[in-house]
Structure formats: structure tokens, C-alpha cells
Design an enzyme around this catalytic site. Structure first.
Site, PDB file in Angstrom:
ATOM      1  N   LEU A  57       0.812  -1.227   0.000  1.00  0.00           N
ATOM      2  CA  LEU A  57       0.000   0.000   0.000  1.00  0.00           C
ATOM      3  C   LEU A  57       0.840   1.270   0.000  1.00  0.00           C
ATOM      4  O   LEU A  57       0.294   2.364  -0.108  1.00  0.00           O
ATOM      5  CB  LEU A  57      -0.981  -0.016   1.182  1.00  0.00           C
ATOM      6  CG  LEU A  57      -2.043  -1.123   1.090  1.00  0.00           C
ATOM      7  CD1 LEU A  57      -2.852  -1.193   2.391  1.00  0.00           C
ATOM      8  CD2 LEU A  57      -2.986  -0.884  -0.089  1.00  0.00           C
ATOM      9  N   TYR A 147       5.572   7.836  15.796  1.00  0.00           N
ATOM     10  CA  TYR A 147       4.363   6.988  15.641  1.00  0.00           C
ATOM     11  C   TYR A 147       3.134   7.772  16.113  1.00  0.00           C
ATOM     12  O   TYR A 147       2.098   7.786  15.441  1.00  0.00           O
ATOM     13  CB  TYR A 147       4.532   5.697  16.446  1.00  0.00           C
ATOM     14  CG  TYR A 147       3.314   4.802  16.446  1.00  0.00           C
ATOM     15  CD1 TYR A 147       2.885   4.162  15.290  1.00  0.00           C
ATOM     16  CD2 TYR A 147       2.576   4.592  17.619  1.00  0.00           C
ATOM     17  CE1 TYR A 147       1.763   3.344  15.285  1.00  0.00           C
ATOM     18  CE2 TYR A 147       1.458   3.769  17.630  1.00  0.00           C
ATOM     19  CZ  TYR A 147       1.052   3.147  16.463  1.00  0.00           C
ATOM     20  OH  TYR A 147      -0.060   2.343  16.468  1.00  0.00           O
ATOM     21  N   THR A 184      -0.190  -8.203  19.378  1.00  0.00           N
ATOM     22  CA  THR A 184       0.080  -8.449  17.951  1.00  0.00           C
ATOM     23  C   THR A 184       1.587  -8.273  17.688  1.00  0.00           C
ATOM     24  O   THR A 184       2.294  -7.677  18.509  1.00  0.00           O
ATOM     25  CB  THR A 184      -0.668  -7.447  17.042  1.00  0.00           C
ATOM     26  OG1 THR A 184      -0.034  -6.171  17.169  1.00  0.00           O
ATOM     27  CG2 THR A 184      -2.144  -7.324  17.376  1.00  0.00           C
TER      28      THR A 184
END
Ligand SMILES: NC(=O)c1ccc[n+]([C@@H]2O[C@H](COP(=O)([O-])OP(=O)(O)OC[C@H]3O[C@@H](n4cnc5c(N)ncnc54)[C@H](OP(=O)(O)O)[C@@H]3O)[C@@H](O)[C@H]2O)c1
Length: 239
Positions: A57, A147, A184
Site C-alpha cells: 500500500l 508513531y 500483535t
């Protein structure tokens, strides 16, 4: 039909499974084809419908190609879930600009391009764009400055999109779901940069399925209800 980016792992995978179980056809998008195929097999085995679209992407043309391919294979597009993302532990005072470029490219630019393409393809009555933001888009954690900058940008994008849509009379709904730590690979990699692990946090991180429930809540609310923001922390998270 729904497009879910980041469906090869973590939250995107859990959202794709939940949408498949809810009877919604899902186009699964990420780079790792084998991981996407694994998720697609699970959805189909549970009676759902899923198609795999492997794409990076960060490529400027990918958004247009992904939307065209999803519509060609699964029909009308109603939902876009932007879950693809990267989190490097990278301070703004001396962080690495390659890390910044990767985070900005996927967390912000790819999300913006896909949202634009999806909106152009939504039906007359509107669709639903849902972003995975972050607790780091609500407050800045030490060391994770860049971030956080990308995740503040995600919330700003959601707000801008909502007002531009309303100005046009477009009924497309926009939601931002912002979790604290979720179990995750992304969280593991981010914490590794800070010399920590998920286990060392001293509380249990959320599971991807916990976040998928929040996503489904927003997506399945009545058409007259627009859930703008969901902020969800692990019960034990102190910051
Ligand atoms: N985990 C947390 O603690 C946490 C907390 C708050 C917010 N979030 C947000 O939740 C979202 C999902 O994260 P996660 O925790 O589920 O992470 P994850 O398990 O590492 O999944 C990240 C996904 O993004 C995809 N991706 C990364 N770069 C890509 C690229 N260039 N092109 C296409 N796909 C790409 C990855 O697929 P491929 O590698 O196959 O391309 C993967 O499917 C992210 O936006 C993240 O910022 C996570």
C-alpha cells in the site's frame, strides 16, 4: 462488501474474520499473500466469502488497483477498514528518517489514498470508512513520538473527511477506533525498541478480537448513528 487492509495479521485479521462471520464479503489486503490466504480459508470454512488482494500500500497506484479489484471480485463496496500500519519505536529528537518515512507512508498516506478511492466507489446512500487509530493518537508516549504523530494525523484525517463529506451531503460515516496495547506483532516490535516485551508490561494487553468487537459495533450501528471515536485500553493499562 468490505475491504480490510492489514488483514494478514493482528487486528485486521480479526476484523476480517468477524465481518466474514457477520455475512459480509471481505477483500483481504496486505503484502503477504500466504498469510492472507490462510485468513481467507478460515473465513470460507466458516461459511463466509473472502478474496485475497496482495498489495504494497506504499505504492501510490495500489489504492486504485485494490478498490477496482475488490469491486470486480466481490461487487458493491460498502465498508473500508484501514488497519494496515507499522509502529517503530522512534523518537522525534534523533529517530531514523527511514522509520519515519515508512510509518508516514503506510499509517497516513496509504490510509488517505484508500479512503479517497473507496469513497468514490461507495453507493449513492454512502458507505463507512473506519480507521485504526491508537491511544498514541490521543496522548504522546515517551520515545514513540513519530508513531504518535502519524496517529494524531489519522484522527485529524477522520475529522476532516467527516466534515468534507457532510459539506457535500454525502452520508458516508467515518469512525476512528483507538486501542491501547494489543497482543500483535506490531506491539511486540514497538516494545522491543524500548527494551520491553508485552509480558513485561505488568498487565494483559487487549486481544485483536477485543478490538474487532469495537469495530463491529461501529459498523453495525443503525445508519442514523455515526460512532465517531472509540478509545479502548486494556483494563490494567496505567498510561
Ligand atoms: N497492536 C497494538 O498495540 C496497536 C495499538 C494501537 C493501534 N494499533 C493499530 O492497529 C493497526 C493494526 O496493527 P496490528 O497491531 O494488528 O499489527 P500487525 O499484526 O503487525 O499487522 C499490521 C498489518 O499491516 C500490514 N502492512 C504493513 N505494511 C504494509 C504495506 N506496506 N502494505 C500493505 N500492508 C501492510 C501487515 O501486512 P503485511 O506485512 O503482510 O504487508 C499487517 O497485516 C495499525 O494501524 C496499528 O497502528 C495497534
Amino acid at each position: 462488501m468490505a475491504i480490510v487492509t492489514g488483514a494478514s495479521s493482528g487486528i485486521g485479521g480479526a476484523v476480517a474474520r468477524a465481518l466474514g462471520a457477520a455475512g459480509i464479503g471481505v477483500a483481504l489486503v496486505a503484502r503477504r499473500r500466504a498469510s492472507l490466504e490462510h485468513v481467507a480459508e478460515e473465513i470460507v470454512a466458516a461459511g463466509g466469502q473472502a478474496e485475497v488482494i496482495a498489495a504494497d500500500l506504499r505504492e501510490p497506484e495500489a489504492a486504485r488497483e485494490v478498490v477496482a479489484s475488490a469491486v470486480a471480485r466481490l461487487g458493491r463496496l460498502d465498508i473500508l477498514v484501514n488497519s494496515a500500519g507499522v509502529a517503530r519505536y522512534s523518537p522525534v529528537i534523533d529517530g531514523d528518517s527511514e522509520d519515519w518515512q515508512e510509518m508516514w507512508g503506510i499509517n497516513v498516506l496509504a490510509l488517505a489514498r484508500l479512503s479517497r478511492e473507496a469513497i468514490a466507489s461507495f453507493p449513492e446512500g454512502g458507505g463507512h470508512v473506519l480507521h485504526l487509530g491508537s491511544l498514541s493518537g490521543h496522548r504522546v508516549p515517551p520515545g514513540g513520538g513519530f508513531y504518535a504523530a502519524t496517529k494524531f494525523a489519522v484522527r485529524a484525517h477522520a475529522e476532516a473527511l467527516r466534515f468534507e463529506l457532510r459539506a457535500r451531503g454525502d452520508k458516508t460515516r467515518v469512525t476512528c477506533v483507538s486501542p491501547g496495547f494489543v497482543h500483535t506483532p506490531l506491539a511486540e516490535e514497538y516494545l522491543q525498541g524500548a527494551g520491553k516485551t508485552l509480558e513485561s508490561l505488568g498487565y494483559e494487553a487487549l486481544q485483536p478480537e477485543d478490538v474487532a468487537r469495537c469495530v463491529l459495533h461501529a459498523l453495525t450501528s443503525p445508519a442514523s448513528v455515526e460512532v465517531n471515536d472509540i478509545l479502548v485500553r486494556p483494563a490494567g493499562q496505567k498510561t
